[in-house]
Design a protein around this motif. Sequence first.
Motif, PDB file in Angstrom:
ATOM      1  N   THR A 155       0.840  -1.193   0.000  1.00 20.82           N
ATOM      2  CA  THR A 155       0.000   0.000   0.000  1.00 20.82           C
ATOM      3  C   THR A 155       0.881   1.251   0.000  1.00 20.82           C
ATOM      4  N   CYS A 156       0.269   2.406  -0.147  1.00 17.19           N
ATOM      5  CA  CYS A 156       1.022   3.661  -0.220  1.00 17.19           C
ATOM      6  C   CYS A 156       0.385   4.736   0.643  1.00 17.19           C
ATOM      7  N   GLU A 157       1.231   5.577   1.251  1.00 17.13           N
ATOM      8  CA  GLU A 157       0.761   6.765   1.957  1.00 17.13           C
ATOM      9  C   GLU A 157       0.509   7.886   0.940  1.00 17.13           C
ATOM     10  N   GLY A 158      -0.090   8.977   1.429  1.00 20.90           N
ATOM     11  CA  GLY A 158      -0.277  10.139   0.562  1.00 20.90           C
ATOM     12  C   GLY A 158      -1.476   9.997  -0.356  1.00 20.90           C
ATOM     13  N   ARG A 159      -1.435  10.770  -1.434  1.00 25.40           N
ATOM     14  CA  ARG A 159      -2.627  10.859  -2.268  1.00 25.40           C
ATOM     15  C   ARG A 159      -2.737   9.767  -3.325  1.00 25.40           C
ATOM     16  N   THR A 160      -1.708   8.920  -3.452  1.00 24.17           N
ATOM     17  CA  THR A 160      -1.770   7.973  -4.559  1.00 24.17           C
ATOM     18  C   THR A 160      -0.924   6.726  -4.324  1.00 24.17           C
ATOM     19  N   PHE A 161      -1.307   5.657  -5.001  1.00 22.72           N
ATOM     20  CA  PHE A 161      -0.489   4.454  -5.135  1.00 22.72           C
ATOM     21  C   PHE A 161       0.724   4.832  -5.990  1.00 22.72           C
ATOM     22  N   PHE A 162       1.622   3.916  -6.246  1.00 22.31           N
ATOM     23  CA  PHE A 162       2.768   4.231  -7.099  1.00 22.31           C
ATOM     24  C   PHE A 162       2.265   4.805  -8.428  1.00 22.31           C
ATOM     25  N   ALA A 163       2.664   6.042  -8.730  1.00 23.32           N
ATOM     26  CA  ALA A 163       2.168   6.693  -9.950  1.00 23.32           C
ATOM     27  C   ALA A 163       3.179   6.620 -11.094  1.00 23.32           C
ATOM     28  N   GLY A 164       4.128   5.692 -11.008  1.00 22.48           N
ATOM     29  CA  GLY A 164       5.035   5.497 -12.132  1.00 22.48           C
ATOM     30  C   GLY A 164       6.492   5.488 -11.737  1.00 22.48           C
ATOM     31  N   ALA A 165       7.329   5.319 -12.755  1.00 28.70           N
ATOM     32  CA  ALA A 165       8.775   5.304 -12.550  1.00 28.70           C
ATOM     33  C   ALA A 165       9.258   6.715 -12.210  1.00 28.70           C
ATOM     34  N   ASP A 166      10.482   6.799 -11.745  1.00 28.58           N
ATOM     35  CA  ASP A 166      11.106   8.092 -11.499  1.00 28.58           C
ATOM     36  C   ASP A 166      11.749   8.546 -12.813  1.00 28.58           C
ATOM     37  N   ILE A 167      11.059   9.478 -13.510  1.00 26.69           N
ATOM     38  CA  ILE A 167      11.500   9.880 -14.845  1.00 26.69           C
ATOM     39  C   ILE A 167      12.885  10.523 -14.805  1.00 26.69           C
ATOM     40  N   THR A 168      13.245  11.101 -13.670  1.00 20.94           N
ATOM     41  CA  THR A 168      14.553  11.764 -13.581  1.00 20.94           C
ATOM     42  C   THR A 168      15.704  10.758 -13.690  1.00 20.94           C
ATOM     43  N   GLU A 169      15.412   9.461 -13.519  1.00 17.37           N
ATOM     44  CA  GLU A 169      16.457   8.440 -13.636  1.00 17.37           C
ATOM     45  C   GLU A 169      16.725   8.050 -15.088  1.00 17.37           C
ATOM     46  N   PHE A 170      15.812   8.424 -16.001  1.00 21.42           N
ATOM     47  CA  PHE A 170      15.985   8.036 -17.395  1.00 21.42           C
ATOM     48  C   PHE A 170      17.266   8.651 -17.948  1.00 21.42           C
ATOM     49  N   GLY A 171      18.002   7.849 -18.688  1.00 22.32           N
ATOM     50  CA  GLY A 171      19.222   8.354 -19.308  1.00 22.32           C
ATOM     51  C   GLY A 171      20.432   8.297 -18.399  1.00 22.32           C
ATOM     52  N   LYS A 172      20.232   7.912 -17.127  1.00 19.32           N
ATOM     53  CA  LYS A 172      21.345   7.804 -16.183  1.00 19.32           C
ATOM     54  C   LYS A 172      21.729   6.334 -16.015  1.00 19.32           C
ATOM     55  N   PRO A 173      22.956   6.058 -15.557  1.00 16.84           N
ATOM     56  CA  PRO A 173      23.350   4.662 -15.329  1.00 16.84           C
ATOM     57  C   PRO A 173      22.395   3.995 -14.346  1.00 16.84           C
ATOM     58  N   PRO A 174      21.909   2.787 -14.662  1.00 21.11           N
ATOM     59  CA  PRO A 174      20.944   2.129 -13.777  1.00 21.11           C
ATOM     60  C   PRO A 174      21.569   1.711 -12.452  1.00 21.11           C
ATOM     61  N   VAL A 175      20.792   1.836 -11.398  1.00 20.73           N
ATOM     62  CA  VAL A 175      21.207   1.394 -10.059  1.00 20.73           C
ATOM     63  C   VAL A 175      20.167   0.382  -9.585  1.00 20.73           C
ATOM     64  N   GLY A 176      20.621  -0.824  -9.267  1.00 20.34           N
ATOM     65  CA  GLY A 176      19.697  -1.883  -8.898  1.00 20.34           C
ATOM     66  C   GLY A 176      19.102  -1.697  -7.501  1.00 20.34           C
ATOM     67  N   PRO A 177      18.070  -2.481  -7.218  1.00 21.37           N
ATOM     68  CA  PRO A 177      17.468  -3.455  -8.123  1.00 21.37           C
ATOM     69  C   PRO A 177      16.605  -2.766  -9.185  1.00 21.37           C
ATOM     70  N   SER A 178      16.496  -3.382 -10.356  1.00 19.17           N
ATOM     71  CA  SER A 178      15.651  -2.827 -11.407  1.00 19.17           C
ATOM     72  C   SER A 178      14.189  -3.104 -11.089  1.00 19.17           C
ATOM     73  N   LEU A 179      13.307  -2.364 -11.696  1.00 21.28           N
ATOM     74  CA  LEU A 179      11.874  -2.580 -11.456  1.00 21.28           C
ATOM     75  C   LEU A 179      11.433  -3.966 -11.921  1.00 21.28           C
ATOM     76  N   PRO A 180      11.868  -4.448 -13.095  1.00 29.66           N
ATOM     77  CA  PRO A 180      11.481  -5.817 -13.464  1.00 29.66           C
ATOM     78  C   PRO A 180      11.923  -6.854 -12.437  1.00 29.66           C
ATOM     79  N   GLU A 181      13.109  -6.685 -11.854  1.00 27.13           N
ATOM     80  CA  GLU A 181      13.580  -7.637 -10.833  1.00 27.13           C
ATOM     81  C   GLU A 181      12.685  -7.605  -9.610  1.00 27.13           C
ATOM     82  N   VAL A 182      12.273  -6.406  -9.197  1.00 28.11           N
ATOM     83  CA  VAL A 182      11.403  -6.283  -8.028  1.00 28.11           C
ATOM     84  C   VAL A 182      10.052  -6.922  -8.293  1.00 28.11           C
ATOM     85  N   ILE A 183       9.489  -6.659  -9.480  1.00 28.33           N
ATOM     86  CA  ILE A 183       8.171  -7.224  -9.819  1.00 28.33           C
ATOM     87  C   ILE A 183       8.250  -8.741  -9.909  1.00 28.33           C
ATOM     88  N   ASP A 184       9.333  -9.261 -10.489  1.00 30.33           N
ATOM     89  CA  ASP A 184       9.499 -10.719 -10.558  1.00 30.33           C
ATOM     90  C   ASP A 184       9.563 -11.317  -9.150  1.00 30.33           C
TER      91      ASP A 184
END
Length: 679
Positions: free
Chosen positions: A52-81
């Motif tokens: 569950t999530c606090e605040g006004r919303t459930f997870f509303a998406g990826a952190d767009i500011t991370e796009f284009g930067k070197p990935p830092v694990g764990p990745s979202l697919p790994e977490v979902i798996d």
Amino acid sequence: MTVISTRKDGDVLVVTSNNPPVNALGQAVRAGLAAAMAEAASDDAIKAVVITCEGRTFFAGADITEFGKPPVGPSLPEVIDAIEASPKPVVAAIHGTALGGGLEVALGCHYRVAAASAKLGLPEVKLGLLPGAGGTQRLPRVVGVEAALPMIAKGDPIPAAAAERIGLVDKLVADDQLAESGIAFARSVSSATTHPISSARTDKLDTVLADDFFDNFRKTELRRLKGFEAPEACIEAVRAAIELPFAEGVKKERELFGKLVSGTQSRALRHVFFAERAAGKIDDIPADTPVLPIAKVGILGAGTMGGGIAMNFLTAGIAVTILEREQDPLDRGVSIIRKNYERSASRGKFTAEQVEQCMGRLTPTLDMNDLADCDLVIEAVFENMDVKKDVFTKLDSIVKPGAILASNTSYLNVDEMAAMTKRPEFVLGLHFFSPANVMRLLEVVRAEKASPAVLKTAMALAKKVGKVAVVSGVCHGFIGNRMLSPRQQAANAMLMQGITPWAVDDALTDFGMPMGPFQMADLAGLDLGWNRDASKGETIRDVLCERDRRGQKNGKGFYDYDENRRRTPSAEVEEVIAAFVAKSGQAPQSFSPEEIRNRLLFPMINEGAKILDEGMAQRASDIDTVWINGYGWPAYTGGPMFWADTIGLDVVVEGLKAFGHEVSPYLADRAAKGERFNG
């Protein structure tokens, strides 16, 4: 602050995200979720998990500011798996919005409980992307391809009730009962020996969908998305869900995602996303500046523009008094407002009750004194400075002190209007775009003496009525129309060089604009502002009007039109142009479509640079926001200034010189330094 916390409710582990403002799935959140799943697996006392999530919303998406930067694990697919692989049932308790990666997390859970007011969606396509954490493979398996494809390729969220109907949500609960309902649901399924695993499901997959299904989807659902690359990639990914095993489908999804995320279109659309948010900020106004209350709005003029402006406020629940000089135009204006609402209701956008509520907030009047108690008055009268000055003088004497007076002018000097009042600090421009009840853009024109509170109020009000507001300084045409002028001059100059109107227009529509300058002229009417008695046949437009070629309204302008207003090139217009070229003594020229496009657009970029240099726009991205939302500039190029950055400012400078234009020093300097307009 710990962004992911856990607590035990008996034998249920409650995993809670608290990552304001929208619980974006940044690295800390992903790591926290992975740790929580490991905690659940290692504790024999835990029988089920609720996310569950606090605040006004459930997870509303990826952190767009991370796009284009070197990935830092764990990745979202790994977490979902990891969530999906849990031997203990995992329940997503959804409120607010579960968007993008947020919905992908929910799809990785075995069950989904949602508050009745929640919305769920995969809007990545609007950023030039596709869901990249298994969403294109899991969603079709959970709800079927026919329900999944529109969600993925169009990106529009759906209400929780619709999500329940298609099997995306297992249970709807009251908004104020989500936490306890999620825990109770988890406990109710904890003793089951098996749980639904999205990636393993095949019961909803129609593996024999014909090619016609996807072709028809392109024709019916994606017509307005011509030129965008991501929707086609989404279709390809969804087809992979039908044709390939899950692991191979995910591999295909990642391949497609990788191409999109590194491409120009996604960079442009991500720029547009941040540009719209930046446009709402006025750099030199303190954060603690108060916002003035606006409970009642007055509008002068019940014509097309005035009526459209009124609808914005009525729909937002704000009372409107609309003024006309005579009863007939007033009645006609009110009737059109009602018809517009009823047309929207017929399309399911409003209920009949909502239409009546909106109309109930409208007060028509012929008496200017009825505007006296308004908090904001907007004039939408004839575009003539003397007329507008007279209006502001009268309003200033009638409307209560402290109320804001605004002009809907497209070009004129708002400071001159403010000078007619005793309250210049309460005067500004609010330039709506036609049709004002549909177009998203609002240019907020910052008059010289407008107070910070008035400006902040205008920006807040724009957001309340669903507009994308951009601040402009006072100059002729502000941002959008000022840049339109050199484009029109370039288009007219090309006619005098023997280039046909259709060659000019096609160069822009092929680029992605909804129409070219001569199509636009025909739509507006060639005789707009033309006077037969004063006409001397000195311009191509004069001659066309003299020959009764008035535009779409009488079936012939720069083009000939059929009964459905479909355009075809006109031999008569071609003859008129040829005669003007011959009279000038110039030899007819020949330009490629790319050169025509550059001759039209480079002068706009040059004017945009002047606007920035003069401080008439706060930032280059504001100019992009104006042109995308007000003039149909293709969003997948990022707007005129971002497009210039993409092709290189040095290319623009050299083109302008070759076309004989004087280059803005601001543009020349940035090009020489290898800089961009946008950061």
